[in-house]
Design a protein around this motif. Structure first.
Motif, mmCIF file in Angstrom:
data_model
loop_
_atom_site.group_PDB
_atom_site.id
_atom_site.type_symbol
_atom_site.label_atom_id
_atom_site.label_comp_id
_atom_site.label_asym_id
_atom_site.label_seq_id
_atom_site.Cartn_x
_atom_site.Cartn_y
_atom_site.Cartn_z
ATOM 1 N N GLU A 26 0.831 -1.210 0.000
ATOM 2 C CA GLU A 26 0.000 0.000 0.000
ATOM 3 C C GLU A 26 0.866 1.260 0.000
ATOM 4 O O GLU A 26 0.583 2.221 -0.710
ATOM 5 N N SER A 27 1.932 1.247 0.789
ATOM 6 C CA SER A 27 2.825 2.395 0.834
ATOM 7 C C SER A 27 3.507 2.602 -0.507
ATOM 8 O O SER A 27 3.642 3.736 -0.985
ATOM 9 N N ILE A 28 3.933 1.511 -1.140
ATOM 10 C CA ILE A 28 4.598 1.611 -2.440
ATOM 11 C C ILE A 28 3.671 2.217 -3.494
ATOM 12 O O ILE A 28 4.070 3.071 -4.287
ATOM 13 N N ARG A 29 2.412 1.774 -3.517
ATOM 14 C CA ARG A 29 1.461 2.321 -4.488
ATOM 15 C C ARG A 29 1.257 3.815 -4.260
ATOM 16 O O ARG A 29 1.191 4.600 -5.207
ATOM 17 N N ALA A 30 1.174 4.203 -3.003
ATOM 18 C CA ALA A 30 0.978 5.617 -2.691
ATOM 19 C C ALA A 30 2.206 6.437 -3.076
ATOM 20 O O ALA A 30 2.078 7.542 -3.617
ATOM 21 N N ILE A 31 3.390 5.914 -2.814
ATOM 22 C CA ILE A 31 4.629 6.611 -3.173
ATOM 23 C C ILE A 31 4.734 6.772 -4.678
ATOM 24 O O ILE A 31 5.091 7.847 -5.188
ATOM 25 N N GLU A 32 4.419 5.714 -5.411
ATOM 26 C CA GLU A 32 4.475 5.789 -6.877
ATOM 27 C C GLU A 32 3.566 6.903 -7.388
ATOM 28 O O GLU A 32 3.936 7.668 -8.291
ATOM 29 N N TRP A 209 -6.250 10.608 1.122
ATOM 30 C CA TRP A 209 -7.469 9.999 1.639
ATOM 31 C C TRP A 209 -8.742 10.552 1.002
ATOM 32 O O TRP A 209 -9.840 10.104 1.344
ATOM 33 N N THR A 210 -8.624 11.500 0.096
ATOM 34 C CA THR A 210 -9.833 12.143 -0.437
ATOM 35 C C THR A 210 -10.673 11.197 -1.284
ATOM 36 O O THR A 210 -11.888 11.364 -1.384
ATOM 37 N N ASP A 211 -10.047 10.208 -1.911
ATOM 38 C CA ASP A 211 -10.784 9.255 -2.744
ATOM 39 C C ASP A 211 -10.909 7.888 -2.081
ATOM 40 O O ASP A 211 -11.280 6.906 -2.719
ATOM 41 N N PHE A 212 -10.600 7.822 -0.794
ATOM 42 C CA PHE A 212 -10.587 6.544 -0.096
ATOM 43 C C PHE A 212 -11.994 6.159 0.348
ATOM 44 O O PHE A 212 -12.726 6.949 0.918
ATOM 45 N N ALA A 223 -10.388 7.859 8.142
ATOM 46 C CA ALA A 223 -10.305 8.244 6.736
ATOM 47 C C ALA A 223 -11.035 9.552 6.475
ATOM 48 O O ALA A 223 -10.546 10.419 5.739
ATOM 49 N N GLU A 224 -12.195 9.702 7.077
ATOM 50 C CA GLU A 224 -12.955 10.939 6.895
ATOM 51 C C GLU A 224 -12.206 12.140 7.467
ATOM 52 O O GLU A 224 -12.155 13.218 6.861
ATOM 53 N N MET A 225 -11.597 11.947 8.622
ATOM 54 C CA MET A 225 -10.834 13.022 9.262
ATOM 55 C C MET A 225 -9.631 13.433 8.410
ATOM 56 O O MET A 225 -9.353 14.620 8.203
ATOM 57 N N LEU A 226 -8.911 12.431 7.886
ATOM 58 C CA LEU A 226 -7.718 12.709 7.091
ATOM 59 C C LEU A 226 -8.058 13.295 5.727
ATOM 60 O O LEU A 226 -7.283 14.081 5.178
ATOM 61 N N ALA A 227 -9.197 12.927 5.174
ATOM 62 C CA ALA A 227 -9.618 13.496 3.887
ATOM 63 C C ALA A 227 -9.783 15.004 3.988
ATOM 64 O O ALA A 227 -9.513 15.745 3.030
ATOM 65 N N GLN A 228 -10.181 15.486 5.150
ATOM 66 C CA GLN A 228 -10.368 16.915 5.357
ATOM 67 C C GLN A 228 -9.032 17.656 5.536
ATOM 68 O O GLN A 228 -9.009 18.881 5.558
ATOM 69 N N GLN A 229 -7.948 16.891 5.655
ATOM 70 C CA GLN A 229 -6.622 17.465 5.865
ATOM 71 C C GLN A 229 -5.750 17.381 4.611
ATOM 72 O O GLN A 229 -4.529 17.476 4.696
ATOM 73 N N GLU A 230 -6.372 17.214 3.448
ATOM 74 C CA GLU A 230 -5.614 16.985 2.227
ATOM 75 C C GLU A 230 -4.651 18.124 1.913
ATOM 76 O O GLU A 230 -3.514 17.888 1.486
ATOM 77 N N SER A 231 -5.054 19.354 2.083
ATOM 78 C CA SER A 231 -4.163 20.471 1.768
ATOM 79 C C SER A 231 -2.932 20.458 2.682
ATOM 80 O O SER A 231 -1.816 20.779 2.247
ATOM 81 N N PHE A 232 -3.124 20.070 3.939
ATOM 82 C CA PHE A 232 -1.992 19.987 4.865
ATOM 83 C C PHE A 232 -1.077 18.827 4.480
ATOM 84 O O PHE A 232 0.152 18.954 4.531
#
Length: 245
Positions: A26-32, A209-212, A223-232
């Protein structure tokens, strides 16, 4: 000397992404995804040990997972090559979570005996996890931790990562972000190593997390909490890349 993005594009060099036993898929996919604007190549321990990759590469990224299999497969030879890539070839290293533990001179995980490794981009100790948990990879162990990135504060995904035993920035090690209460320790650091640089991060800012979507009610509120922190999250990622390139 730090290469600018323009210089990087004029002389394309690859960003190597480590993918071998012990790495989180999962980390590798996100890094890519986060390096989609760069020329990337997946590499394993054998490649790093046996190939002449140092002059062809701009950076090496090691993400989340478990350090023990990396150490076993890379051995002293591979770990020293990684150190020399940064220190002597002017390369860049990005270590996220396990990749940060792996690149400290000393690491301590879950109170076990300290481990020393020759990569040693950070000369001190990386220790964790911050929260007392039996299984740091379990969904219920994931946290949205409050972090201060210079003057800005926000939440970022944390799961089993380290903190660093540095209180104030030094000439060779710069603190980029700190965990806020109750931990109050260094979360992301930038280390000048010879003619190169390494950024070590105890968090997981590679995950967007915005599309999770999930049916797991354990992680859905997170996930909902982190989606709201996308700009950060983007600000954290941008800061780390600016340090590297």
């Amino acid at each position: 000397m730090i290469r600018t993005r323009e210089e990087f594009e004029e002389k394309p060099r690859r960003v190597l992404i480590y993918q071998d036993d012990g790495i989180s898929a999962e980390s590798i996919r996100a890094i890519e995804t986060q390096f989609r604007d760069f020329k990337t190549k997946f590499v394993d321990a054998n490649y790093l040990k046996t190939k002449a990759w140092e002059k062809k590469s701009a950076a090496l990224v090691m993400g989340g997972g478990h350090c023990s299999p990396w150490e076993a497969k890379l051995g002293q030879q591979g770990m020293i090559k990684i150190h020399n890539f940064v220190a002597h070839h002017g390369g860049r290293y990005l270590g996220i979570c396990a990749g940060a533990y792996f690149a400290a001179a000393t690491s301590i995980f879950q109170g076990h005996s300290p481990k020393q490794r020759p990569i040693a981009f950070y000369p001190g100790t990386a220790s964790g996890p911050l929260n007392n948990t039996a299984n740091h990879l379990a969904p219920e162990s994931a946290l949205a931790l409050k972090v201060s990135l210079f003057a800005k504060k926000g939440l970022c995904y944390y799961q089993g990562g380290c903190c660093f035993d540095i209180i104030e920035s030094t000439e060779s090690t710069r603190i980029l972000a700190r965990y806020c209460k109750p931990y109050k320790t260094s979360a992301i650091i930038s280390c000048t190593v010879g003619i190169g640089k390494a950024v070590l991060c105890g968090l997981h800012p590679e995950f967007c997390w915005t599309d999770f979507t999930t049916r797991d009610q354990t992680i859905a509120p997170l996930a909902e909490m982190l989606a709201q922190q996308e700009s950060f999250r983007q600000e954290i990622w941008r800061t780390m890349l600016q340090e590297l390139f």
